[in-house]
Design an enzyme around this catalytic site. Structure first.
Site, PDB file in Angstrom:
ATOM      1  N   HIS A 138     -37.847  34.241   4.677  1.00  0.00           N
ATOM      2  CA  HIS A 138     -36.869  33.412   5.401  1.00  0.00           C
ATOM      3  C   HIS A 138     -36.440  32.197   4.579  1.00  0.00           C
ATOM      4  O   HIS A 138     -37.168  31.724   3.711  1.00  0.00           O
ATOM      5  CB  HIS A 138     -37.386  32.992   6.788  1.00  0.00           C
ATOM      6  CG  HIS A 138     -38.476  31.968   6.793  1.00  0.00           C
ATOM      7  ND1 HIS A 138     -39.182  31.641   7.923  1.00  0.00           N
ATOM      8  CD2 HIS A 138     -38.993  31.179   5.805  1.00  0.00           C
ATOM      9  CE1 HIS A 138     -40.056  30.699   7.645  1.00  0.00           C
ATOM     10  NE2 HIS A 138     -39.973  30.409   6.372  1.00  0.00           N
ATOM     11  N   GLU A 143     -35.111  33.439  10.491  1.00  0.00           N
ATOM     12  CA  GLU A 143     -36.095  34.519  10.507  1.00  0.00           C
ATOM     13  C   GLU A 143     -35.422  35.875  10.292  1.00  0.00           C
ATOM     14  O   GLU A 143     -34.191  35.986  10.425  1.00  0.00           O
ATOM     15  CB  GLU A 143     -36.823  34.491  11.847  1.00  0.00           C
ATOM     16  CG  GLU A 143     -37.562  33.180  12.114  1.00  0.00           C
ATOM     17  CD  GLU A 143     -38.800  33.002  11.245  1.00  0.00           C
ATOM     18  OE1 GLU A 143     -38.805  33.418  10.077  1.00  0.00           O
ATOM     19  OE2 GLU A 143     -39.780  32.426  11.747  1.00  0.00           O
TER      20      GLU A 143
HETATM   21  P1  PGA Z   1     -44.116  26.431   2.277  1.00  0.00           P
HETATM   22  O1  PGA Z   1     -43.041  26.936   3.340  1.00  0.00           O
HETATM   23  O2  PGA Z   1     -43.397  25.598   1.281  1.00  0.00           O
HETATM   24  O3  PGA Z   1     -45.096  25.617   3.093  1.00  0.00           O
HETATM   25  O4  PGA Z   1     -44.744  27.653   1.698  1.00  0.00           O
HETATM   26  C1  PGA Z   1     -41.851  27.535   2.916  1.00  0.00           C
HETATM   27  C2  PGA Z   1     -41.145  28.219   4.048  1.00  0.00           C
HETATM   28  O5  PGA Z   1     -41.797  28.741   4.965  1.00  0.00           O
HETATM   29  O6  PGA Z   1     -39.902  28.266   4.021  1.00  0.00           O
END
Ligand code: PGA
Length: 256
Positions: A138, A143
């Site tokens: 995503h 999503e």
């Molecule tokens: P993260 O999240 O940088 O904490 O891995 C990224 C996302 O879910 O878009």
């Protein structure tokens, strides 16, 4: 698309800093799109250090964040408002009236989302949008199944995302079920994209993003259609790529 691969998270973050700092110096009133999550923290730490060293002035910088949980007040420790003030804004000379995040506490979410889009337009559009990628591919909270033309709106979080974010809330059950997020169409209007991915947990999503077919089921694949998409990976995030994207790269595009 420009893909750069770095040995580790620190060198990736250093490069991200160089890109953002260059833009701020060349265009002091630039409009930056910020992301939350673990991945941009190394960049934000460097932006704070750059400010403290006197290298950066944020007084005219305008910011828009990608998303916010529905139902969490700005003061909630897991709200993205709180995250941004804690990790970046309170440490730099940003003008609070230049900071924009969706508000997850509004009564009329639809009206608020339209207002948010209008604020982006009135600011002249986003010059550089910083992005992470979820393990499910995503972008922001778009999503799987999100329309590739979507605008800022409310989305139901997938179970995979709630599971991935449970680490911040103590349990999956405590993670909010909905979020307000910029749409894919909104993100694609940014003049430049700077997407950061680090760690093996992202390797499959990164491969789908760069080498898979464009699909609403992996919203990050849309970056293949952006004119100025710049992707920074560490070696682990790049570990499942079949093609050597890094080969032949000399200079990244100039900062506009
Ligand atoms: P993260 O999240 O940088 O904490 O891995 C990224 C996302 O879910 O878009």
């Amino acid at each position: 698309m420009l893909v750069e691969i770095f040995p580790d998270y620190e060198t990736l973050s250093e490069r991200a800093y160089e890109i953002v700092a260059t833009l701020i110096r060349r265009k002091p009133n630039c409009v930056l799109g910020f992301a939350t999550g673990s991945t941009p923290l190394g960049l934000y730490r460097r932006l704070v250090e750059g400010y403290r060293r006197g290298e950066l002035d944020f007084s005219k910088v305008v910011t828009f964040n990608l998303d916010e949980y529905v139902g969490l007040p700005p003061s909630h420790p897991q709200s993205y408002h709180h995250f941004m003030w804690e990790n970046l804004f309170q440490h730099i000379n940003i003008n609070p009236s230049n900071v924009h995040l969706p508000n997850g506490m509004v009564d009329d979410i639809e009206v608020h989302c339209d207002w948010y889009e209008e604020q982006i337009r009135r600011a002249g559009g986003i010059d550089l949008q910083i992005l992470g990628i979820g393990p499910n591919g995503h972008l922001a909270f778009n999503e799987p199944g999100s329309s590739l033309g979507s605008r800022t709106r409310i989305k139901t979080l997938s179970q995979a995302t709630r599971r991935a974010n449970a680490r911040f809330f103590g349990s999956e059950e405590a993670v909010p079920r909905h979020a307000i997020t910029m749409g894919i169409g909104t993100i694609m209007e940014a003049r430049r994209l700077l997407l950061l991915a680090s760690g093996r947990a992202k390797a499959r999503a990164v491969r789908a993003m760069l080498e898979g077919p464009i699909s609403a089921m992996v919203s990050a694949t849309i970056v293949q259609l952006h004119r100025y998409a710049h992707v920074l990976l560490d070696a682990e995030a790049a570990s499942e790529l079949a093609y050597n994207h890094h080969d032949g790269i000399s200079e990244p595009f100039d900062v506009h």
